[in-house]
Design an enzyme around this catalytic site. Structure first.
Site, PDB file in Angstrom:
ATOM      1  N   SER A   1      34.195  60.397   5.642  1.00 40.75           N
ATOM      2  CA  SER A   1      33.061  59.472   5.775  1.00 40.75           C
ATOM      3  C   SER A   1      31.997  59.738   4.720  1.00 40.75           C
ATOM      4  O   SER A   1      31.905  60.848   4.191  1.00 40.75           O
ATOM      5  CB  SER A   1      32.398  59.630   7.141  1.00 40.75           C
TER       6      SER A   1
HETATM    7  N1  SAH Z   1      36.247  63.854  10.135  1.00 33.92           N
HETATM    8  C1  SAH Z   1      37.105  63.759   8.973  1.00 33.92           C
HETATM    9  C2  SAH Z   1      37.424  62.346   8.532  1.00 33.92           C
HETATM   10  C3  SAH Z   1      38.095  61.590   9.551  1.00 33.92           C
HETATM   11  S1  SAH Z   1      39.152  60.272   8.998  1.00 33.92           S
HETATM   12  C4  SAH Z   1      36.522  64.509   7.797  1.00 33.92           C
HETATM   13  O1  SAH Z   1      35.423  65.037   7.900  1.00 33.92           O
HETATM   14  O2  SAH Z   1      37.201  64.569   6.764  1.00 33.92           O
HETATM   15  C5  SAH Z   1      39.866  60.035  10.571  1.00 33.92           C
HETATM   16  C6  SAH Z   1      40.871  61.093  10.941  1.00 33.92           C
HETATM   17  O3  SAH Z   1      41.264  60.834  12.283  1.00 33.92           O
HETATM   18  C7  SAH Z   1      42.143  61.035  10.094  1.00 33.92           C
HETATM   19  O4  SAH Z   1      42.408  62.299   9.571  1.00 33.92           O
HETATM   20  C8  SAH Z   1      43.191  60.593  11.089  1.00 33.92           C
HETATM   21  O5  SAH Z   1      44.475  61.105  10.806  1.00 33.92           O
HETATM   22  C9  SAH Z   1      42.633  61.130  12.386  1.00 33.92           C
HETATM   23  N2  SAH Z   1      43.152  60.485  13.597  1.00 33.92           N
HETATM   24  C10 SAH Z   1      43.482  59.191  13.784  1.00 33.92           C
HETATM   25  N3  SAH Z   1      43.909  58.981  15.030  1.00 33.92           N
HETATM   26  C11 SAH Z   1      43.849  60.192  15.659  1.00 33.92           C
HETATM   27  C12 SAH Z   1      44.164  60.625  16.986  1.00 33.92           C
HETATM   28  N4  SAH Z   1      44.632  59.799  17.906  1.00 33.92           N
HETATM   29  N5  SAH Z   1      43.966  61.919  17.282  1.00 33.92           N
HETATM   30  C13 SAH Z   1      43.484  62.801  16.342  1.00 33.92           C
HETATM   31  N6  SAH Z   1      43.181  62.446  15.093  1.00 33.92           N
HETATM   32  C14 SAH Z   1      43.352  61.152  14.750  1.00 33.92           C
END
Ligand code: SAH
Length: 228
Positions: free
Chosen positions: A79
């Site tokens: 983000s």
């Molecule tokens: N917080 C992260 C960015 C998040 S992007 C950072 O600081 O870099 C969103 C993330 O959520 C991705 O890595 C994706 O793979 C994960 N994601 C998506 N669905 C998910 C689920 N059901 N459970 C856990 N992680 C999930």
């Protein structure tokens, strides 16, 4: 003890020599964080200390402090700095609070949280991302963050309940297991809405077992996936 060490790692990073992006990071904090209204000193300090350029692909390091999200592989994104700070601030995390993150991604948000409180649990569904993030966090000294590969829809029951929950992928609705795992008096921030459209960032508060939700901000996040 490990909690204390984690916080010390944060402070040491702050003063680490040989960081080619000190100026960029300081400019980012001044313009995008403090300049955009983030006030909580623990959040501002965390944004100042965590080296965002070490959480993005090497080829994008020079864009790490830009005011935008960046790709981190597997179709996922880190983000924009303001959103990371805003979501952290709104949780009103007290020192020592237990925090659950859903969507570890690069581990950047988890590192920010680790500077605010030593108890951070993070769940990632894409194994390669979760393993890389866990390794990165340990290598950088954020030893207190625990990462699990699983579907974060179900939270992380073993350490529940949590004082704060932060979901960094957009859900169609607020997953009931996360509401259950939120402590009474706790706060959760979660983007809710359809994938690839503008979603609502929602603040969820649990008080005397009643759940209150509020729309805070229009946002755009990658979708919360379902499945193994
Ligand atoms: N917080 C992260 C960015 C998040 S992007 C950072 O600081 O870099 C969103 C993330 O959520 C991705 O890595 C994706 O793979 C994960 N994601 C998506 N669905 C998910 C689920 N059901 N459970 C856990 N992680 C999930």
């Amino acid at each position: 003890m490990s909690g204390v060490l984690g916080i010390i790692a944060c402070l040491m990073l702050f003063a680490a020599p040989g960081d080619p992006f000190v100026r960029e990071r300081e400019a980012m904090v001044n313009a995008q964080i403090v300049g955009q209204g983030i006030k909580d000193p623990s959040v501002v300090d965390a944004m100042r200390s965590v080296k965002r350029h070490l959480f993005v692909p090497q080829a994008l390091a020079s864009s790490a402090y830009d005011d935008r999200p960046l790709p981190i592989g597997y179709g996922q994104t880190i983000s924009q700095p303001f959103i990371v700070a805003f979501m952290t601030e709104i949780l009103k995390i007290k020192p020592g609070a237990k925090v659950l993150e859903i969507g570890t991604g690069s581990g950047y948000q988890a590192a920010i949280l680790a500077c605010v409180t030593p108890e951070v649990y993070s769940v990632e569904i894409i194994e390669a991302l979760g393993l890389a993030a866990g390794k990165r966090l340990r290598a950088l000294g954020y030893n207190t963050v625990r990462v699990k590969i699983a579907d974060g829809y179900y939270g992380w029951e073993a350490y529940a309940p949590y004082d704060a929950i932060i979901v960094t992928a957009a859900a169609e609705y607020i997953p009931p297991p996360l509401i259950r795992q939120l402590k009474d008096g706790g706060r959760m921030v979660i983007p809710v809405g359809s994938p690839f459209m503008v979603q609502k960032l929602m603040l969820v508060e649990k008080q005397n077992s009643t759940v209150y939700t509020r729309d805070i901000l229009p946002v755009r996040f990658v979708p919360l996936r379902r499945g193994p």
